[in-house]
Design a protein around this motif. Sequence first.
Motif, PDB file in Angstrom:
ATOM      1  N   THR A 132       0.665  -1.202   0.053  1.00 49.95           N
ATOM      2  CA  THR A 132      -0.116  -0.523   0.032  1.00 49.95           C
ATOM      3  C   THR A 132       0.627   1.467  -0.115  1.00 49.95           C
ATOM      4  O   THR A 132       1.742   1.195   0.455  1.00 49.95           O
ATOM      5  CB  THR A 132      -0.994  -0.060   1.605  1.00 49.95           C
ATOM      6  OG1 THR A 132      -2.334   0.702   0.891  1.00 49.95           O
ATOM      7  CG2 THR A 132      -0.289   0.034   2.686  1.00 49.95           C
ATOM      8  N   ASP A 157      -2.501  -1.669  -3.080  1.00 48.39           N
ATOM      9  CA  ASP A 157      -4.378  -0.780  -3.225  1.00 48.39           C
ATOM     10  C   ASP A 157      -3.040   0.709  -3.390  1.00 48.39           C
ATOM     11  O   ASP A 157      -1.995   0.566  -2.622  1.00 48.39           O
ATOM     12  CB  ASP A 157      -4.820  -0.595  -1.991  1.00 48.39           C
ATOM     13  CG  ASP A 157      -4.474  -0.473  -0.603  1.00 48.39           C
ATOM     14  OD1 ASP A 157      -4.624   0.490   0.103  1.00 48.39           O
ATOM     15  OD2 ASP A 157      -3.866  -1.584   0.043  1.00 48.39           O
ATOM     16  N   HIS A 188      -6.962  -2.191  -5.696  1.00 49.76           N
ATOM     17  CA  HIS A 188      -8.253  -1.209  -6.279  1.00 49.76           C
ATOM     18  C   HIS A 188      -7.080   0.172  -5.717  1.00 49.76           C
ATOM     19  O   HIS A 188      -6.343   0.830  -4.838  1.00 49.76           O
ATOM     20  CB  HIS A 188      -9.444  -1.422  -4.952  1.00 49.76           C
ATOM     21  CG  HIS A 188      -8.689  -1.191  -3.494  1.00 49.76           C
ATOM     22  ND1 HIS A 188      -8.379  -0.795  -1.777  1.00 49.76           N
ATOM     23  CD2 HIS A 188      -8.011  -2.269  -2.627  1.00 49.76           C
ATOM     24  CE1 HIS A 188      -8.264  -0.679  -1.677  1.00 49.76           C
ATOM     25  NE2 HIS A 188      -8.102  -2.121  -1.400  1.00 49.76           N
TER      26      HIS A 188
END
Length: 475
Positions: A132, A157, A188
């Motif tokens: 992330t 993400d 995402h």
Amino acid sequence: MQRRTFLIGTATGLALAAGPQLASAAPATSAATVDSLEALQAAIDRARPGSRIVLADGTYTVPTGRPLTIRNKRGTRHAPITIAARTPGGVVLNGEQSFVLQGSAHITLSGFSFRQRSTLDLPPDCSHIRLTRNDFQLADIEGLHWLMVRADDSEIDHNHFHGKSTLGIYLGIEGAGEAEMAQRVHVHRNHFSDHSFTGSNGGEPIRLGVSPRALSSAHAVVEYNLFERANGDPEAISVKSSDNTIRYNTVRDSVGGIVLRHGNRNRVEGNYLLNGTEGVRIYGDDHVIVNNHLAGLKGRALVIGSGSERDHLPGETPEARRGNDAPDRVLIAYNTLVNNQGTLSGESHRPHEPRDVTIADNLFVADTGELVAMANTVRFTWSGNLLWGAAPDGNIPAAGGTRIDPKLVPDRAGILRPAANSPAINAGTLRRPRITHDIDGQPRGRHRDVGADEYSRWTPRRGPLTRADVGPRAR
């Protein structure tokens, strides 16, 4: 599109040759801050569930043959082991490799700028690995894939992948062995930009599977990602596995589109493809294509392909598996296709035609080409489509659509939506399956509108993504 073996330095095996280290079950309670790679490795070796290790900002060169090794470290769902840069992007990792993982779970890597010369691999003996708020710009080496995810329940993400000009993909998702797929990978809020490989294929930003894995279910979700100048391949999102969801992404100013190249039962929903070249292209069975907005594309907006094979089957030859599976039992509904060079088209250069496809309640608007240019089809169901523009209707059956001005007006982002007096409102015909929400996340209600957008006076819950919505610094 092209399958390539990802590159990993031979130092990986040396780095993992030592015996395992087992993490304590007792959760850690405080963060450790370190300022060297040696101290970082020592902190990783001591890590327990809940440990947070912070590396001071700076540029570090990971020694060849001595990568940062995360071996047999297991956090928990509520107490992951987190290894982070002090500030997002503040730690630059150069060298042949950066992190090497083995037998680990619930690990988070956050805030790093990866500049290594080999693939970052999340192997199948790991699970619940999260990457992330990282920046990926690995060495621009021919054939080098940057991130390969083979671990179940991984989460990718808020990262930025950018700046590749040679053959190789940004993100690949595969699995163990030759035919399995990693399960439940969630991709995402990433920004994929500036892939400029000029070959005919092999430069996808995301490749979800490869042809030998086509019949394996992955249950991946790829959502809320932004693609800009994704020009390394006609496929920005290349799906080559089954049972995946591709939704709420924005592909802008890119050669690549969304292609269901192999696999079955995939869902493509609520995506924006704007001002690029390719749109959505479909092969395989039992897909659902709903609520997508395709506008300003210089190529073909929506293609229902033909097959070199009727169906892919277990035990078929590798050559047959690499071929195209003719689409069967596909639902294409509530999509808006506006001002594209090609609107809805088929293919005729393979022997197997698509069958049992439903095309309902779509908006087809264009001034060039034909609105519908299908080749051979069998048992297609057409209903409720609205057609408009200087382009002729093409070969859509007379009962399959109505030529009428849908009265579209641009919103603040330039997206054409139905006006309050649009004939698309409440004109939907599809009864089953029920599509409960539109591209904006607004409920469709009992009487549904034609096209991706359900007319509403309420503020949409979502729209086309911008750079502020994705990447390391997004909320």
